[in-house]
Design a protein around this motif. Structure first.
Motif, PDB file in Angstrom:
ATOM      1  N   SER A   1      16.848 -16.159   3.045  1.00 42.84           N
ATOM      2  CA  SER A   1      16.672 -16.527   4.464  1.00 42.84           C
ATOM      3  C   SER A   1      16.311 -15.316   5.327  1.00 42.84           C
ATOM      4  CB  SER A   1      17.920 -17.217   5.003  1.00 42.84           C
ATOM      5  OG  SER A   1      19.029 -16.345   4.935  1.00 42.84           O
ATOM      6  N   GLU A   2      16.722 -14.128   4.925  1.00 39.89           N
ATOM      7  CA  GLU A   2      16.369 -12.919   5.686  1.00 39.89           C
ATOM      8  C   GLU A   2      14.905 -12.542   5.509  1.00 39.89           C
ATOM      9  OE1 GLU A   2      20.164 -10.027   5.941  1.00 39.89           O
ATOM     10  OE2 GLU A   2      19.537 -10.515   3.881  1.00 39.89           O
ATOM     11  N   LEU A   3      14.270 -13.022   4.436  1.00 42.62           N
ATOM     12  CA  LEU A   3      12.875 -12.672   4.171  1.00 42.62           C
ATOM     13  C   LEU A   3      11.881 -13.734   4.612  1.00 42.62           C
ATOM     14  CD1 LEU A   3      13.204 -11.014   0.646  1.00 42.62           C
ATOM     15  CD2 LEU A   3      12.826  -9.888   2.843  1.00 42.62           C
ATOM     16  N   ILE A   4      12.294 -14.981   4.636  1.00 41.85           N
ATOM     17  CA  ILE A   4      11.386 -16.068   5.011  1.00 41.85           C
ATOM     18  C   ILE A   4      10.877 -15.846   6.441  1.00 41.85           C
ATOM     19  CG2 ILE A   4      11.200 -18.567   5.422  1.00 41.85           C
ATOM     20  CD1 ILE A   4      11.609 -18.253   2.543  1.00 41.85           C
ATOM     21  N   ASN A   5       9.568 -16.000   6.611  1.00 38.51           N
ATOM     22  CA  ASN A   5       8.869 -15.837   7.896  1.00 38.51           C
ATOM     23  C   ASN A   5       8.962 -14.432   8.484  1.00 38.51           C
ATOM     24  OD1 ASN A   5       7.904 -18.513   7.964  1.00 38.51           O
ATOM     25  ND2 ASN A   5       9.894 -19.208   8.713  1.00 38.51           N
TER      26      ASN A   5
ATOM     27  N   ILE B   1       8.519  -5.138   6.020  1.00 39.92           N
ATOM     28  CA  ILE B   1       9.936  -4.746   6.034  1.00 39.92           C
ATOM     29  C   ILE B   1      10.400  -4.287   4.655  1.00 39.92           C
ATOM     30  CG2 ILE B   1      10.494  -6.288   7.939  1.00 39.92           C
ATOM     31  CD1 ILE B   1      12.066  -8.000   5.890  1.00 39.92           C
ATOM     32  N   LEU B   2       9.599  -4.593   3.613  1.00 37.90           N
ATOM     33  CA  LEU B   2       9.945  -4.206   2.250  1.00 37.90           C
ATOM     34  C   LEU B   2       9.347  -2.858   1.859  1.00 37.90           C
ATOM     35  CD1 LEU B   2       9.330  -7.659   0.538  1.00 37.90           C
ATOM     36  CD2 LEU B   2      11.479  -6.742   1.446  1.00 37.90           C
ATOM     37  N   LEU B   3       8.664  -2.206   2.813  1.00 39.85           N
ATOM     38  CA  LEU B   3       7.971  -0.954   2.530  1.00 39.85           C
ATOM     39  C   LEU B   3       8.477   0.165   3.428  1.00 39.85           C
ATOM     40  CD1 LEU B   3       4.354  -2.450   2.498  1.00 39.85           C
ATOM     41  CD2 LEU B   3       5.853  -2.061   0.526  1.00 39.85           C
ATOM     42  N   PRO B   4       8.467   1.409   2.940  1.00 40.25           N
ATOM     43  CA  PRO B   4       8.821   2.539   3.809  1.00 40.25           C
ATOM     44  C   PRO B   4       7.806   2.653   4.945  1.00 40.25           C
ATOM     45  CG  PRO B   4       8.625   3.238   1.518  1.00 40.25           C
ATOM     46  CD  PRO B   4       8.147   1.832   1.592  1.00 40.25           C
ATOM     47  N   GLN B   5       8.204   3.269   6.031  1.00 37.69           N
ATOM     48  CA  GLN B   5       7.348   3.371   7.212  1.00 37.69           C
ATOM     49  C   GLN B   5       5.981   3.960   6.891  1.00 37.69           C
ATOM     50  OE1 GLN B   5       8.594   6.086  10.250  1.00 37.69           O
ATOM     51  NE2 GLN B   5       7.098   5.337  11.701  1.00 37.69           N
ATOM     52  N   ILE B   6       5.936   4.904   5.991  1.00 37.04           N
ATOM     53  CA  ILE B   6       4.694   5.576   5.643  1.00 37.04           C
ATOM     54  C   ILE B   6       3.636   4.571   5.144  1.00 37.04           C
ATOM     55  CG2 ILE B   6       5.112   6.206   3.241  1.00 37.04           C
ATOM     56  CD1 ILE B   6       4.408   9.113   4.068  1.00 37.04           C
ATOM     57  N   PHE B   7       4.085   3.459   4.528  1.00 39.94           N
ATOM     58  CA  PHE B   7       3.186   2.399   4.079  1.00 39.94           C
ATOM     59  C   PHE B   7       3.145   1.232   5.061  1.00 39.94           C
ATOM     60  CE2 PHE B   7       4.638   4.208  -0.074  1.00 39.94           C
ATOM     61  CZ  PHE B   7       3.424   4.757  -0.450  1.00 39.94           C
ATOM     62  N   SER B   8       4.297   0.867   5.606  1.00 44.55           N
ATOM     63  CA  SER B   8       4.373  -0.333   6.444  1.00 44.55           C
ATOM     64  C   SER B   8       3.547  -0.230   7.719  1.00 44.55           C
ATOM     65  CB  SER B   8       5.823  -0.661   6.787  1.00 44.55           C
ATOM     66  OG  SER B   8       6.389   0.307   7.635  1.00 44.55           O
ATOM     67  N   LYS B   9       3.398   0.990   8.252  1.00 43.49           N
ATOM     68  CA  LYS B   9       2.628   1.124   9.488  1.00 43.49           C
ATOM     69  C   LYS B   9       1.149   0.801   9.285  1.00 43.49           C
ATOM     70  CE  LYS B   9       2.207   6.156   9.061  1.00 43.49           C
ATOM     71  NZ  LYS B   9       2.618   7.423   9.631  1.00 43.49           N
ATOM     72  N   HIS B  10       0.686   0.776   8.032  1.00 39.86           N
ATOM     73  CA  HIS B  10      -0.712   0.457   7.743  1.00 39.86           C
ATOM     74  C   HIS B  10      -0.896  -0.941   7.161  1.00 39.86           C
ATOM     75  CE1 HIS B  10      -1.717   4.597   8.563  1.00 39.86           C
ATOM     76  NE2 HIS B  10      -0.797   4.987   7.691  1.00 39.86           N
ATOM     77  N   TRP B  11       0.189  -1.669   6.965  1.00 47.04           N
ATOM     78  CA  TRP B  11       0.136  -2.959   6.289  1.00 47.04           C
ATOM     79  C   TRP B  11      -0.756  -3.963   7.013  1.00 47.04           C
ATOM     80  CZ3 TRP B  11       0.808  -4.855   1.738  1.00 47.04           C
ATOM     81  CH2 TRP B  11       0.873  -6.238   1.582  1.00 47.04           C
ATOM     82  N   ASP B  12      -0.549  -4.169   8.299  1.00 44.24           N
ATOM     83  CA  ASP B  12      -1.340  -5.159   9.039  1.00 44.24           C
ATOM     84  C   ASP B  12      -2.826  -4.795   9.041  1.00 44.24           C
ATOM     85  OD1 ASP B  12       0.909  -6.692   9.548  1.00 44.24           O
ATOM     86  OD2 ASP B  12       1.316  -5.696  11.455  1.00 44.24           O
ATOM     87  N   GLN B  13      -3.121  -3.502   9.167  1.00 41.30           N
ATOM     88  CA  GLN B  13      -4.513  -3.053   9.141  1.00 41.30           C
ATOM     89  C   GLN B  13      -5.145  -3.323   7.776  1.00 41.30           C
ATOM     90  OE1 GLN B  13      -6.278  -1.831  11.804  1.00 41.30           O
ATOM     91  NE2 GLN B  13      -8.018  -2.078  10.442  1.00 41.30           N
ATOM     92  N   PHE B  14      -4.375  -3.155   6.722  1.00 43.12           N
ATOM     93  CA  PHE B  14      -4.846  -3.438   5.366  1.00 43.12           C
ATOM     94  C   PHE B  14      -5.280  -4.898   5.243  1.00 43.12           C
ATOM     95  CE2 PHE B  14      -3.311  -5.233   1.285  1.00 43.12           C
ATOM     96  CZ  PHE B  14      -4.241  -4.677   0.432  1.00 43.12           C
ATOM     97  N   LEU B  15      -4.446  -5.814   5.726  1.00 45.94           N
ATOM     98  CA  LEU B  15      -4.783  -7.238   5.661  1.00 45.94           C
ATOM     99  C   LEU B  15      -5.957  -7.577   6.574  1.00 45.94           C
ATOM    100  CD1 LEU B  15      -1.283  -8.941   5.486  1.00 45.94           C
ATOM    101  CD2 LEU B  15      -2.879  -8.481   3.624  1.00 45.94           C
ATOM    102  N   GLU B  16      -5.993  -6.992   7.766  1.00 53.13           N
ATOM    103  CA  GLU B  16      -7.110  -7.229   8.686  1.00 53.13           C
ATOM    104  C   GLU B  16      -8.426  -6.761   8.082  1.00 53.13           C
ATOM    105  OE1 GLU B  16      -6.402  -5.761  12.662  1.00 53.13           O
ATOM    106  OE2 GLU B  16      -4.393  -6.637  12.662  1.00 53.13           O
ATOM    107  N   ASN B  17      -8.428  -5.614   7.423  1.00 55.40           N
ATOM    108  CA  ASN B  17      -9.643  -5.117   6.772  1.00 55.40           C
ATOM    109  C   ASN B  17     -10.137  -6.090   5.715  1.00 55.40           C
ATOM    110  OD1 ASN B  17      -9.666  -2.807   8.316  1.00 55.40           O
ATOM    111  ND2 ASN B  17      -8.785  -1.510   6.729  1.00 55.40           N
ATOM    112  N   PHE B  18      -9.218  -6.634   4.927  1.00 56.64           N
ATOM    113  CA  PHE B  18      -9.618  -7.605   3.915  1.00 56.64           C
ATOM    114  C   PHE B  18     -10.192  -8.857   4.572  1.00 56.64           C
ATOM    115  CE2 PHE B  18      -8.683 -11.488   1.602  1.00 56.64           C
ATOM    116  CZ  PHE B  18      -9.483 -11.291   0.485  1.00 56.64           C
ATOM    117  N   LEU B  19      -9.525  -9.370   5.608  1.00 52.51           N
ATOM    118  CA  LEU B  19      -9.988 -10.591   6.259  1.00 52.51           C
ATOM    119  C   LEU B  19     -11.356 -10.410   6.922  1.00 52.51           C
ATOM    120  CD1 LEU B  19      -6.621 -11.822   7.807  1.00 52.51           C
ATOM    121  CD2 LEU B  19      -7.867 -12.827   5.870  1.00 52.51           C
ATOM    122  N   SER B  20     -11.620  -9.229   7.455  1.00 51.93           N
ATOM    123  CA  SER B  20     -12.910  -9.014   8.128  1.00 51.93           C
ATOM    124  C   SER B  20     -14.043  -8.705   7.140  1.00 51.93           C
ATOM    125  CB  SER B  20     -12.803  -7.905   9.175  1.00 51.93           C
ATOM    126  OG  SER B  20     -12.506  -6.681   8.568  1.00 51.93           O
ATOM    127  N   THR B  21     -13.729  -8.076   6.008  1.00 53.15           N
ATOM    128  CA  THR B  21     -14.787  -7.690   5.067  1.00 53.15           C
ATOM    129  C   THR B  21     -14.819  -8.553   3.811  1.00 53.15           C
ATOM    130  OG1 THR B  21     -13.405  -6.101   3.853  1.00 53.15           O
ATOM    131  CG2 THR B  21     -14.599  -5.276   5.788  1.00 53.15           C
TER     132      THR B  21
END
Length: 172
Positions: free
Chosen positions: A16-20, A25-45
């Motif tokens: 229940s803590e992970l759903i939605n 949140i499962l990644l260290p900040q060094i990776f998590s700060k780029h996570w949304d950009q990673f997905l956006e890049n895939f969706l746009s290209t």
């Protein structure tokens, strides 16, 4: 949108803590700060450069300690023709006696593994107080070329100021 019990137990969360929640949140900040950009890049290209490939990286437990993990992200289309992503995580089968510290480009410590407590006799709060990795490992940048080889190199570790393992009357 969904998680199995193996995934929740790997990271120390309940389902229940992970759903939605965002996967970052499962990644260290060094990776998590780029996570949304990673997905956006895939969706746009639509480029599958990092998709469908298992990558070695670090995960982050609920208690904020890091650990090595393998991650694979796959885009899939659901029955409503919407694009979803499936992430699979895999831990190393064999435990290695290693402590991990992730360091930012400005030399500050981003994250540490729980093995730091046992091997270095200090916890994440003590390490994170340090302004630079050089306060823990004084020769780290002078010997960078040796550390970056396959065989690596050994360095001396200095207990942070204020550690219960440092004699207050003696210099570090």
């Amino acid at each position: 949108t969904g998680v199995n019990s193996a995934c929740s137990s790997i990271f120390g969360y309940s389902k229940s803590e992970l759903i939605n929640r965002n996967v970052n949140i499962l990644l260290p900040q060094i990776f998590s700060k780029h996570w949304d950009q990673f997905l956006e890049n895939f969706l746009s290209t639509g480029e599958l450069k990092y998709m469908n490939k298992e990558k070695s990286m670090f995960g982050r437990y609920k208690n904020n300690y890091i650990f090595p993990i393998f991650m694979n992200i796959k885009p899939i289309q659901n029955s409503y023709q919407m694009l979803n992503f499936v992430a699979t995580f895999r831990r190393e089968k064999y435990f290695k006696n290693q402590a991990y510290l992730l360091v930012n480009p400005d030399t500050s410590v981003d994250s540490v593994s729980a093995a730091c407590i046992r091997m270095m006799k200090c916890d994440s709060k003590m390490i994170m107080k340090q302004e630079s990795i050089t306060q823990l490992f004084s020769d780290i940048f002078e010997r960078k070329d040796k550390y970056m080889t396959k065989t690596g190199a050994i360095t001396e570790f200095y207990y942070p100021y204020g550690s219960e393992y440092v004699d207050k009357d003696e210099p570090r």
